[in-house]
Design a protein around this motif. Structure first.
Motif, PDB file in Angstrom:
ATOM      1  N   ASP A   1      68.417  38.677  31.485  1.00 36.34           N
ATOM      2  CA  ASP A   1      69.942  37.452  31.152  1.00 36.34           C
ATOM      3  C   ASP A   1      69.983  36.359  29.518  1.00 36.34           C
ATOM      4  OD1 ASP A   1      72.883  37.188  31.440  1.00 36.34           O
ATOM      5  OD2 ASP A   1      72.436  35.566  32.912  1.00 36.34           O
ATOM      6  N   LEU A   2      70.866  37.238  29.670  1.00 36.70           N
ATOM      7  CA  LEU A   2      71.075  36.387  27.767  1.00 36.70           C
ATOM      8  C   LEU A   2      72.469  36.156  28.153  1.00 36.70           C
ATOM      9  CD1 LEU A   2      69.619  39.156  25.259  1.00 36.70           C
ATOM     10  CD2 LEU A   2      68.823  37.294  26.608  1.00 36.70           C
ATOM     11  N   GLN A   3      72.141  34.513  27.964  1.00 39.16           N
ATOM     12  CA  GLN A   3      74.103  33.851  27.565  1.00 39.16           C
ATOM     13  C   GLN A   3      74.441  32.846  25.852  1.00 39.16           C
ATOM     14  OE1 GLN A   3      76.273  33.729  30.277  1.00 39.16           O
ATOM     15  NE2 GLN A   3      75.210  34.912  31.528  1.00 39.16           N
ATOM     16  N   VAL A  28      65.388  28.512  27.585  1.00 38.10           N
ATOM     17  CA  VAL A  28      64.123  29.977  28.529  1.00 38.10           C
ATOM     18  C   VAL A  28      64.196  28.652  29.492  1.00 38.10           C
ATOM     19  CG1 VAL A  28      62.233  31.278  28.340  1.00 38.10           C
ATOM     20  CG2 VAL A  28      63.428  30.358  26.363  1.00 38.10           C
ATOM     21  N   ALA A  29      64.836  29.290  30.393  1.00 44.30           N
ATOM     22  CA  ALA A  29      64.697  28.610  32.045  1.00 44.30           C
ATOM     23  C   ALA A  29      65.081  30.053  33.344  1.00 44.30           C
ATOM     24  CB  ALA A  29      65.320  28.039  31.905  1.00 44.30           C
ATOM     25  N   TYR A  30      64.487  29.467  34.338  1.00 47.10           N
ATOM     26  CA  TYR A  30      64.514  30.895  34.813  1.00 47.10           C
ATOM     27  C   TYR A  30      64.910  30.024  36.377  1.00 47.10           C
ATOM     28  CZ  TYR A  30      59.609  30.036  37.059  1.00 47.10           C
ATOM     29  OH  TYR A  30      58.740  29.409  37.610  1.00 47.10           O
ATOM     30  N   GLY A  63      72.008  28.594  23.349  1.00 45.78           N
ATOM     31  CA  GLY A  63      72.046  29.795  23.669  1.00 45.78           C
ATOM     32  C   GLY A  63      71.212  29.670  25.326  1.00 45.78           C
ATOM     33  N   LEU A  64      70.902  30.324  26.107  1.00 40.14           N
ATOM     34  CA  LEU A  64      70.086  30.923  26.893  1.00 40.14           C
ATOM     35  C   LEU A  64      69.199  32.502  27.099  1.00 40.14           C
ATOM     36  CD1 LEU A  64      68.683  28.875  30.396  1.00 40.14           C
ATOM     37  CD2 LEU A  64      70.833  30.709  31.432  1.00 40.14           C
ATOM     38  N   ILE A  65      68.186  32.427  27.519  1.00 39.31           N
ATOM     39  CA  ILE A  65      67.820  33.495  27.754  1.00 39.31           C
ATOM     40  C   ILE A  65      66.745  32.931  29.284  1.00 39.31           C
ATOM     41  CG2 ILE A  65      65.240  35.095  27.558  1.00 39.31           C
ATOM     42  CD1 ILE A  65      65.854  33.546  24.975  1.00 39.31           C
ATOM     43  N   ARG A  66      67.388  34.074  30.491  1.00 38.99           N
ATOM     44  CA  ARG A  66      66.842  33.523  31.484  1.00 38.99           C
ATOM     45  C   ARG A  66      65.972  34.838  32.420  1.00 38.99           C
ATOM     46  NH1 ARG A  66      68.875  35.069  36.719  1.00 38.99           N
ATOM     47  NH2 ARG A  66      70.817  35.668  35.763  1.00 38.99           N
TER      48      ARG A  66
END
Length: 353
Positions: free
Chosen positions: A241-243, A253-255, A277-280
């Motif tokens: 999921d990219l935000q 980067v977090a999950y 931004g967020l890379i999940r």
């Protein structure tokens, strides 16, 4: 089912029932005990079987038996309990049997705490037990997503004849959120391999469920077959999921639960003019390395946030491959990173501190 408030553990259990799971074998351990509790009541209502085994070791071997007969089966536990299951999980992977293992992670090592953690990442994504194998590992960030990924995990398990894992944490398991059970139709899967009884003249060969190979060339052939399967899983089942990544200069980067916290920190940084931004990763194995690699080529920095001393960060560094700096921030022992802490890490990274 209409939208309703459900605790994460109970929602996972109901999703499994909706996905056709009729055999559950487990042992209670906080913070996942609501799963076996729910299953003990729910499965008899749908003609299923619930067994509280005498131990985690017994539970995973019961899963082996039910899966070997072609049934949709699952178990659940939390960190030290999953450690006890590792030999059985390796056997199941070697025998190419589909099933679901749920790990609602708590702090460790040892008995540790009953608070949320993400310190089982290595165990989950590296196979965990002995031998060359991997598990598809799904990491939900909400109760609704836990429901959807539980159903998907069963389908992936059947499609590839492999055990799968749902990797949650104590927060996901214990929180209550609105949930809608999706309309679900199980994918049609050939299970002619299952051991369901054989007699002379029944029209098929004997089904043999096994992970013991005395001749090394035969075992190597199996492991190569598994390797090809894992490559297919990596190509077809990776989820991320990219935000706010379209114009991002910095990425977190977090999950799981941590990603929810990180997303708020990213939004707060955006309000201050920082293009974050967020890379999940939704699948932590297969890991979305290509997505991270492509993003890193245009980023000024990557911040990895975990509820551990740093495990996923190793995969992030491999994916980034030196294209930009990678910083790590983590809390451990059951401590949860705060929004302000993640925000401060982002801002200091921007300032080059």
């Amino acid at each position: 089912m209409n939208r309703q408030m459900m605790k994460g553990n109970e929602a996972i259990a109901e999703a499994a029932v909706q996905a056709g799971c009729r055999y559950y074998f487990g042992y209670p351990i906080t913070p996942q005990s609501e799963i076996p509790e729910y299953m003990s009541k729910r499965l008899p209502e749908v003609g299923g079987t619930f067994i509280q085994a005498e131990s985690e070791i017994a539970a995973i071997n019961m899963v082996y038996g039910a899966a070997g007969a072609g049934a949709r089966a699952m178990t659940s536990s939390s960190s030290p309990g999953v450690s006890l299951k590792q030999e059985g999980i390796s056997y199941i992977a070697g025998a190419e049997l589909p099933c679901l293992i749920v790990n609602i992670v708590r702090g460790g090592p040892g008995l540790g705490s009953i608070q949320p953690a993400q310190s089982d990442y290595y165990q989950a994504t590296r196979g965990g037990g002995h031998g060359d194998y991997r598990l598809p590992v799904f990491a939900p960030a909400s109760v609704q997503e836990a429901v959807e990924l539980t159903m998907k995990a069963f389908d992936v398990a059947d499609r590839y004849r492999t055990p799968t894992m749902l990797l949650g944490d104590g927060a996901i398991g214990q929180m209550m959120e609105p949930v809608t059970m999706p309309e679900y139709k199980p994918a049609e899967t050939d299970k002619s391999w299952a051991a369901t009884g054989w007699r002379e003249g029944c029209g098929r060969e004997r089904a043999i469920i096994n992970s013991l190979y005395i001749e090394p060339d035969r075992l190597e052939a199996l492991v190569r077959k598994l390797e090809a399967k894992y490559k297919a899983i990596a190509e077809n089942e990776t989820m991320v999921d990219l935000q706010y990544m379209d114009d991002a200069e910095y990425a977190v980067v977090a999950y799981g639960t941590t990603a929810r916290i990180a997303l708020t920190a990213v939004r707060n940084a955006r309000k201050q003019g920082v293009k974050a931004g967020l890379i999940r990763p939704i699948t932590v194995w297969p890991f979305p390395e290509k997505v991270i690699c492509d993003a890193a080529s245009r980023l000024k920095g990557v911040l990895t946030v975990e509820m551990s001393l740093g495990q996923m960060v190793d995969d992030v560094r491999l994916a980034v491959n030196g294209q930009c700096p990678v910083r790590f921030f983590g809390r451990t022992g059951g401590m949860i990173p705060g929004v302000r802490e993640v925000y401060d890490q982002l801002m200091s990274m921007k300032e080059g501190l």
